[in-house]
Structure formats: C-alpha cells, structure tokens
Scaffold this motif. Sequence first.
Motif, PDB file in Angstrom:
ATOM      1  N   LEU A 194      -0.095 -11.458  -0.108  1.00  0.00           N
ATOM      2  CA  LEU A 194      -1.265 -10.853   0.528  1.00  0.00           C
ATOM      3  C   LEU A 194      -0.882  -9.887   1.640  1.00  0.00           C
ATOM      4  CD1 LEU A 194      -3.765 -13.857   0.760  1.00  0.00           C
ATOM      5  CD2 LEU A 194      -3.888 -11.887  -0.771  1.00  0.00           C
ATOM      6  N   LYS A 195       0.326 -10.024   2.183  1.00  0.00           N
ATOM      7  CA  LYS A 195       0.763  -9.147   3.270  1.00  0.00           C
ATOM      8  C   LYS A 195       1.361  -7.836   2.763  1.00  0.00           C
ATOM      9  CE  LYS A 195       3.014 -11.131   6.659  1.00  0.00           C
ATOM     10  NZ  LYS A 195       4.005 -12.005   7.341  1.00  0.00           N
ATOM     11  N   LEU A 196       1.579  -7.732   1.442  1.00  0.00           N
ATOM     12  CA  LEU A 196       2.132  -6.490   0.894  1.00  0.00           C
ATOM     13  C   LEU A 196       1.135  -5.360   1.086  1.00  0.00           C
ATOM     14  CD1 LEU A 196       3.765  -7.831  -2.390  1.00  0.00           C
ATOM     15  CD2 LEU A 196       4.905  -7.232  -0.240  1.00  0.00           C
ATOM     16  N   PRO A 197       1.584  -4.171   1.506  1.00  0.00           N
ATOM     17  CA  PRO A 197       0.665  -3.094   1.898  1.00  0.00           C
ATOM     18  C   PRO A 197      -0.365  -2.690   0.845  1.00  0.00           C
ATOM     19  CG  PRO A 197       2.900  -2.580   2.568  1.00  0.00           C
ATOM     20  CD  PRO A 197       2.991  -3.806   1.711  1.00  0.00           C
ATOM     21  N   ILE A 198       0.050  -2.429  -0.370  1.00  0.00           N
ATOM     22  CA  ILE A 198      -0.907  -1.962  -1.389  1.00  0.00           C
ATOM     23  C   ILE A 198      -1.366  -3.113  -2.266  1.00  0.00           C
ATOM     24  CG2 ILE A 198      -1.205  -0.471  -3.395  1.00  0.00           C
ATOM     25  CD1 ILE A 198       0.667   1.528  -2.127  1.00  0.00           C
ATOM     26  N   PHE A 199      -0.426  -3.869  -2.768  1.00  0.00           N
ATOM     27  CA  PHE A 199      -0.742  -4.979  -3.668  1.00  0.00           C
ATOM     28  C   PHE A 199      -1.635  -6.002  -2.978  1.00  0.00           C
ATOM     29  CE2 PHE A 199       0.378  -8.952  -5.905  1.00  0.00           C
ATOM     30  CZ  PHE A 199       0.182  -8.551  -7.212  1.00  0.00           C
ATOM     31  N   GLY A 200      -1.264  -6.401  -1.750  1.00  0.00           N
ATOM     32  CA  GLY A 200      -2.053  -7.390  -1.022  1.00  0.00           C
ATOM     33  C   GLY A 200      -3.413  -6.868  -0.627  1.00  0.00           C
ATOM     34  N   THR A 201      -3.481  -5.593  -0.227  1.00  0.00           N
ATOM     35  CA  THR A 201      -4.767  -4.995   0.123  1.00  0.00           C
ATOM     36  C   THR A 201      -5.694  -4.974  -1.077  1.00  0.00           C
ATOM     37  OG1 THR A 201      -3.767  -3.611   1.832  1.00  0.00           O
ATOM     38  CG2 THR A 201      -5.897  -2.913   0.992  1.00  0.00           C
ATOM     39  N   SER A 202      -5.154  -4.655  -2.248  1.00  0.00           N
ATOM     40  CA  SER A 202      -5.964  -4.656  -3.470  1.00  0.00           C
ATOM     41  C   SER A 202      -6.506  -6.046  -3.754  1.00  0.00           C
ATOM     42  CB  SER A 202      -5.122  -4.175  -4.655  1.00  0.00           C
ATOM     43  OG  SER A 202      -4.671  -2.852  -4.465  1.00  0.00           O
ATOM     44  N   ALA A 203      -5.667  -7.060  -3.597  1.00  0.00           N
ATOM     45  CA  ALA A 203      -6.098  -8.432  -3.854  1.00  0.00           C
ATOM     46  C   ALA A 203      -7.207  -8.850  -2.892  1.00  0.00           C
ATOM     47  CB  ALA A 203      -4.915  -9.388  -3.746  1.00  0.00           C
ATOM     48  N   LEU A 204      -7.048  -8.526  -1.602  1.00  0.00           N
ATOM     49  CA  LEU A 204      -8.074  -8.881  -0.627  1.00  0.00           C
ATOM     50  C   LEU A 204      -9.373  -8.119  -0.883  1.00  0.00           C
ATOM     51  CD1 LEU A 204      -6.013  -9.149   2.679  1.00  0.00           C
ATOM     52  CD2 LEU A 204      -7.155 -11.004   1.455  1.00  0.00           C
ATOM     53  N   ASN A 205      -9.250  -6.866  -1.318  1.00  0.00           N
ATOM     54  CA  ASN A 205     -10.456  -6.103  -1.646  1.00  0.00           C
ATOM     55  C   ASN A 205     -11.204  -6.734  -2.809  1.00  0.00           C
ATOM     56  OD1 ASN A 205     -10.246  -4.161   0.348  1.00  0.00           O
ATOM     57  ND2 ASN A 205      -9.072  -2.736  -0.923  1.00  0.00           N
ATOM     58  N   LEU A 206     -10.471  -7.211  -3.797  1.00  0.00           N
ATOM     59  CA  LEU A 206     -11.109  -7.872  -4.935  1.00  0.00           C
ATOM     60  C   LEU A 206     -11.683  -9.226  -4.536  1.00  0.00           C
ATOM     61  CD1 LEU A 206      -8.423  -6.952  -7.600  1.00  0.00           C
ATOM     62  CD2 LEU A 206     -10.818  -6.259  -7.681  1.00  0.00           C
ATOM     63  N   TYR A 207     -11.065  -9.885  -3.576  1.00  0.00           N
ATOM     64  CA  TYR A 207     -11.553 -11.174  -3.092  1.00  0.00           C
ATOM     65  C   TYR A 207     -12.819 -11.017  -2.258  1.00  0.00           C
ATOM     66  CZ  TYR A 207     -11.329 -15.834  -0.937  1.00  0.00           C
ATOM     67  OH  TYR A 207     -11.607 -17.111  -0.528  1.00  0.00           O
ATOM     68  N   THR A 208     -12.955  -9.860  -1.588  1.00  0.00           N
ATOM     69  CA  THR A 208     -14.067  -9.656  -0.653  1.00  0.00           C
ATOM     70  C   THR A 208     -14.992  -8.528  -1.110  1.00  0.00           C
ATOM     71  OG1 THR A 208     -12.659  -8.202   0.693  1.00  0.00           O
ATOM     72  CG2 THR A 208     -12.769 -10.534   1.314  1.00  0.00           C
ATOM     73  N   THR A 209     -15.318  -8.509  -2.398  1.00  0.00           N
ATOM     74  CA  THR A 209     -16.327  -7.560  -2.853  1.00  0.00           C
ATOM     75  C   THR A 209     -17.671  -7.912  -2.225  1.00  0.00           C
ATOM     76  OG1 THR A 209     -16.926  -8.916  -4.762  1.00  0.00           O
ATOM     77  CG2 THR A 209     -15.145  -7.305  -5.073  1.00  0.00           C
ATOM     78  N   ARG A 210     -18.586  -6.970  -2.246  1.00  0.00           N
ATOM     79  CA  ARG A 210     -19.909  -7.227  -1.684  1.00  0.00           C
ATOM     80  C   ARG A 210     -20.588  -8.399  -2.401  1.00  0.00           C
ATOM     81  NH1 ARG A 210     -22.761  -3.904   1.532  1.00  0.00           N
ATOM     82  NH2 ARG A 210     -21.338  -2.193   1.024  1.00  0.00           N
ATOM     83  N   LYS A 211     -20.460  -8.434  -3.725  1.00  0.00           N
ATOM     84  CA  LYS A 211     -21.057  -9.539  -4.480  1.00  0.00           C
ATOM     85  C   LYS A 211     -20.368 -10.856  -4.158  1.00  0.00           C
ATOM     86  CE  LYS A 211     -22.355  -8.795  -8.679  1.00  0.00           C
ATOM     87  NZ  LYS A 211     -22.365  -8.531 -10.151  1.00  0.00           N
TER      88      LYS A 211
END
Length: 332
Positions: A194-211
């Motif tokens: 999750l701390k990886l700059p692009i890969f982790g950011t993508s994962a957190l974005n998918l985890y925290t979608t508006r829905k």
Amino acid sequence: MTAWTSEEEQRRRRRQRILRGLLLGGAAIGLPAVINATIARQARRIEPTVWGRRHRYAWDLADVVFQRLGAGDPIVLLHSFGPGHDSLEWRRAAERLAESHQVFAPDFPGWGRSERPPTALDAELYIEFLLDFLDDVVRRRAVLVASGLTAAYAVQVAVDHPELVRGLVLACPVGIDLASEEPDLKDAVIHRLLKLPIFGTSALNLYTTRKGIQRYLAEEVYADPAQVTAALVDHHYRGAHEPENRAALAAYLSGYLNHRIGPALARLGTPTLLVWGRKAANPTVESADLWLSAIHNAELEVVEGAGTLPHAEAAVAFAERIGPFVEQLPAG
C-alpha cells in the motif's frame, strides 16, 4: 461468537477487500498514473467542510489542526479512524458540549487537515502526540472523550499519566477484542504494498471509491442510512484521497495503529463512562461486557437507534448522557 473469532473475521474481511484492490490495481498497471491523477482532481473539487474556530498546533513532527470552542473545564474529543475520518464527526456534539465547557477536537497527525509526520505511523506515535497536545495546548487536567481505536490511546494516557486526565468517555471502544493484535507477516506485506507510490495509490483509490465509502458508512458506521448524506460521503471521499492522509489510512488498514489495551485496564483508576450505540455493527454492544468486567466501577450508557458513532448520529442524546458524568467528576 468469541472475541478471538470476531477479531480474526474482521482481519480476514479487511485483507480480502485490500487484496482485491491490489489485484485490480496491478491489472490496470498501464493506466494507474492517469487514473490516480483524475481521482485526485475530482476529490480536490469537493469543498472542505469548515466548522468551529480552526487553530494550528506546531507539534515537533507535524502541524496539527484542531478546533477549539467554548469556555470552562476542558474536554478533548478524539475521532475514530477509517476512510476519510477526522474531527468533523464531533461537530454537533462539540457545539452542544461547548455551551458549558472548553472543547478541543484535533485531527490526528496524518488525518483530516493535519500534516503527516515524516516517520512510521503507529499507536505509540499517536499516544506521544496526545500527551504533547495535553501538555502544550490544553494545559489543564481534561476529560478525554474518544471513539473507536483512539479510546485505547486515551486509556493508555490515563493509566500512565493520571495527572493529565480527570475522566474518560469511551464511545464504542476497541483494543480488547478488536484492533488488539500486533500486525503479522500478511499485514506487513499488505502495508508495504500500500505504500508503493503508484501501485499502492491505485489500490487505495479502488478501496475508497465513492460507492465503497457510501456502503462503508451505511453498513458499518451509521445505523440510520438517512444519516449518510451526499455531503457526508463527499467529506469522507475527499479526506480518503488527500495525499497527506494516505499513509495513515494504509497504516490503519494494515493493523499498524492497533493497540492492545486489555492488560493496562487493571491499573486504570480514572472514572470511566462507556457509551455504545445500540445498533453498532463493529464493535457490537455485547463487547461492552468485556470493558465493564475489566474496568473497576465503569459505567455504561446505551444510545438507542445509533451505530458505531453515537456522538455523530445522536449528538444531542450523547451530550446529554455524558453531561452528568462530567459534572460529577472531581475538580481539575
């Protein structure tokens, strides 16, 4: 269900959701930078919620934003953790309590509008912050009112430094049956990814979608779905996508903010009030028995129709329940 299986089930579900996000993030590895930038722009378009009188505390490791309201004996309100969480959950309760007390409500470092410390985030760091905040900002013996995992931090401060704490109010606390285990190897791997700059950011974005945030608030936090308004979802969505907040959310999801408070409760001499939402999903009101059996002379108030954040969902009832408890405490 035993406390052990409850803890294991919680960790299993959390890992499953994060791993799904990591896998999807990896599958989209050709586009993540563009997608992440688009999501960041969308989050910034949402106006931040403003309330109370905003102040800034220049802590040694980060600038911390806090609200200060009212006058009188101090009450410090400590917010829970999760996607987009910050001191806003206390707004209505703080305004009610400020009618007769001086109220402080900080955003923990790395949450809300506070800066992220340039060091590893864990429970010990946040306990240190809380001690410094009480010494440098509050400067008087205070009542600590804490929610969820921060309740374990408040208890630790009261055990180690009783001279700083007049009383404790713990709203749906964890640290005995839930959020009490140290991170294991699986948690460490997830945290590192999750701390990886692009890969982790993508994962957190998918985890925290508006829905996903709307579902999280409606199913895990609030008992009344009508409380989960578009404005509330927007606020959590914005907070979950603030670059300064990603490290704290990753640490929380990976279990690095857990704090096992059970062994310390036998040494707790501070007057304590437990407040639970009758419909709290995690931890459920049945968990109150563990705290009542561990804390000598603790009291319990149950707020009907409320979930895991009774102070946010039923602010007036919450303030009315804790008011008499605070008033009967020995003078600071």
